[in-house]
Design an enzyme around this catalytic site. Structure first.
Site, PDB file in Angstrom:
ATOM      1  N   CYS A  94      -4.719 -14.808   3.085  1.00 56.69           N
ATOM      2  CA  CYS A  94      -5.555 -13.668   3.441  1.00 56.69           C
ATOM      3  C   CYS A  94      -5.525 -12.597   2.365  1.00 56.69           C
ATOM      4  O   CYS A  94      -6.126 -11.548   2.504  1.00 56.69           O
ATOM      5  CB  CYS A  94      -5.201 -13.122   4.821  1.00 56.69           C
ATOM      6  SG  CYS A  94      -3.623 -12.323   4.889  1.00 56.69           S
ATOM      7  N   CYS A 151      -3.519  -6.286  -3.880  1.00 50.51           N
ATOM      8  CA  CYS A 151      -4.187  -5.424  -4.843  1.00 50.51           C
ATOM      9  C   CYS A 151      -3.245  -4.297  -5.256  1.00 50.51           C
ATOM     10  O   CYS A 151      -2.172  -4.101  -4.672  1.00 50.51           O
ATOM     11  CB  CYS A 151      -5.474  -4.861  -4.252  1.00 50.51           C
ATOM     12  SG  CYS A 151      -5.196  -3.754  -2.869  1.00 50.51           S
ATOM     13  N   CYS A 167      -4.226  -1.186   3.342  1.00 53.63           N
ATOM     14  CA  CYS A 167      -3.143  -1.692   2.483  1.00 53.63           C
ATOM     15  C   CYS A 167      -1.803  -1.071   2.882  1.00 53.63           C
ATOM     16  O   CYS A 167      -0.746  -1.676   2.699  1.00 53.63           O
ATOM     17  CB  CYS A 167      -3.396  -1.372   1.018  1.00 53.63           C
ATOM     18  SG  CYS A 167      -4.871  -2.154   0.361  1.00 53.63           S
TER      19      CYS A 167
END
Lengths: 183, 384
Positions: free
Chosen positions: A23, A49, A93
């Site tokens: 994912c 990221c 995030c």
């Protein structure tokens, strides 16, 4: 980019893994906890990221030195504020770090309960080897940590009791549990 | 130093193109469709641009329709073809086409027409068995891209065109990424329709063309004025069309030389990456590819993190995925090739152009490996 607290611990007191490489976001967390339940060492590894890496790093910086209870109250907003803001589409995030922390704390409690359970069972049904070392004296549990227990001993052969307890705990938990005496 | 290796996204406008366009954005502002000579004289310039585009493709000028770009050209080819013959409204295309084709195909499907998407092989080439099995009596159009934008894999256009014709279907190809990078000859390849876009070959954004072979009568796509024989109404984007014409001429002029030069630079980039970045894999390494495109998997390292760190150093590349909603969507092209999301999430695309220099490649080979190593050090998947 210089993330703080990245990496792994050799013998962590607890560990967690969240997300998955499929994912696109995943993280591991290793924590060492002191005898006051404070986070002494914390290390993360993140696949994700730059926002996810930064949020992981920020979370560990905020958590370090806090008790486990306090660490569980760390919010996304705190993480975002620590970073000096984050684009809104990257807010998610910061959630991963929180989730990893919750799981690591749960893992710590599980491991501590496991140690406690075995220690209690030893004291409930005292094995012959321990009975000999204890003789007429007494043993009181002061503090239990997954990797070490603190006890108060009175009127016993301390060295013999420690040796027997450590051996019994090792046999039952499969791990090295250090026995420390408080005087 | 700015390093631009995202030329499959868009390219720098060539200085010659800009120079040629400027008069049409300033003093030559007339409408080519006007009666007066101030406007109508511009029609000659439009026709000259049409000749130039035709020359790049090996076509006649009368077979070129100007559009707003690759997306419109693809939409026009697919949508209009579906209504040529009511007995053959079906479309066969592939799973790795550009969204301009895939979304249009979906729209055609939603109207109740049969649409087949051919599978691809692990190396990104077309799965011919799958392709052939999808063509039926109802198939009126086959659309297979000339080269894929992500992998650079060159598709078997001549073969698929021949098969389409054998089954009585027309053949369209999206040549947006291929035009100007590999030679195109619509005649010998048996191409009936072909899409190109100006901004992918150092022309302006907002201009493109659709080649439609003489004898194919498409119904109007845009309704309005009589421009482009009534097929595509709308005032001529004069500057854009002039720019496309010059860009097409330049592409034709530099084609062979650039194919070699860009190919060498790409080879140097790939070899350097494989040598300096552990865990790197070149996608479709064994397949015939465009000389300018390489997609690389950096196993264990998430591509957006790499892109962000490269961006800080002034290096522009792209990836097929974007972490913007929390639901990472990785490349459907890589997925169609059987590359799992775990690897697809590590893919970076490097795409070169006529203006790419050896210095830019050296800069990437200097900056990229430490970034990969740094991210691998903090990745839980680096060694799995």
């Amino acid at each position: 980019m210089n993330p703080r607290n990245s990496g792994q611990l050799l013998n962590p007191d607890c560990h967690s893994e969240v997300g998955s490489v499929q994912c696109g976001d995943a993280m591991t967390l290793d924590i060492q906890v002191d005898d006051e339940d404070r986070i002494a060492e914390i290390r993360f590894m993140t696949f994700g990221c730059a926002g996810a890496i930064a949020a992981s790093s920020a979370m560990t910086e905020i958590a370090k030195g806090k008790t486990l209870e306090e660490a569980l109250t760390i919010s996304n907003d705190q993480i975002v504020a620590f970073l000096g803001g984050m684009p809104e589409e990257k807010y998610h995030c910061s959630v991963m770090g929180q989730e990893a922390l919750e799981l690591a704390v749960a893992d710590f409690r599980h491991r501590r309960d496991n140690t406690a359970e075995h220690l209690n069972s030893i004291l409930r049904e005292i094995p012959a080897s321990l009975a000999a070392a204890l003789s007429e004296g007494s043993i009181d549990i002061e503090h239990i940590h997954p990797a070490r227990v603190s006890v108060r001993l009175e009127g016993v052969d301390e060295e013999a009791v420690i040796a027997v307890l450590e051996e019994e705990l090792q046999n039952r938990t499969g791990k090295k549990v250090k026995v420390m005496v408080i005087r | 130093m700015k390093v631009y290796l995202d030329n499959n996204a868009t390219t720098r406008i060539a200085p010659e193109v800009l120079d040629a366009m400027l008069p049409f954005l300033t003093e030559k502002f007339g409408n080519p469709s006007s009666f007066h000579s101030f406007g109508s004289d511009l029609m000659e310039e439009i026709e000259a641009a049409r000749e130039k585009v035709a020359a790049l493709l090996g076509a006649h000028a009368g077979e070129i329709v100007f559009t707003s770009g690759g997306t419109e050209s693809d939409n026009m080819a697919l949508t209009c073809s579906a209504s040529i013959n009511p007995l053959k409204p079906g479309l066969v295309t592939s799973t790795i086409e550009h969204p301009a084709v895939l979304e249009t195909a979906e729209c055609i499907r939603s109207r109740g027409h049969p649409v087949g998407l051919s599978e691809v092989n692990h190396d990104g080439t077309l799965n011919m068995d799958s392709f052939i099995s999808l063509i039926t009596e109802q198939t009126g159009l086959v659309s297979i891209m000339m080269a894929n934008n992500e992998t650079g894999v060159i598709m078997p256009v001549e073969e698929t065109a021949r098969i389409a014709h054998e089954r009585g279907a027309l053949f369209h190809t999206d040549a947006v990424q291929a035009a100007g990078k590999i030679p195109i000859d619509v005649r010998s390849s048996g191409i009936d329709m072909l899409s190109i876009s100006a901004h992918k070959l150092h022309g302006p954004k907002g201009a493109g063309a659709l080649f439609i072979r003489e004898g194919i009568d498409l119904p109007p796509f845009m309704l309005g004025g009589h421009q482009e024989n009534g097929l595509r109404a709308g005032t001529y984007n004069t500057a854009g069309i002039i720019g496309l014409g010059v860009a097409a001429s330049l592409a034709a002029e530099h084609l062979l030389e650039e194919k070699g030069r860009t190919g060498l630079l790409l080879g140097r980039l790939e070899a350097g990456i494989l040598e300096k970045c552990p865990g790197a894999i070149i996608v479709s390494a064994g397949a015939r590819r465009l000389p300018n495109t390489a997609t690389v998997l950096f196993r264990g390292v998430e591509s957006e993190a790499v892109m962000t760190l490269l961006d800080i150093e002034g290096i522009c590349v792209s990836s097929g995925s974007a972490c913007s909603t929390g639901e990472e969507t990785s490349s459907y092209v890589l997925a169609a090739m059987g590359i799992g999301a775990d690897d697809a999430n590590t893919a970076l695309r490097f795409s070169l152009s006529r203006y790419t220099t050896g210095r830019e490649i050296d800069c990437v080979l200097e900056v990229l490996p430490p970034i990969i190593n740094k991210l691998r050090k903090i990745s839980p998947y680096a060694n799995r």
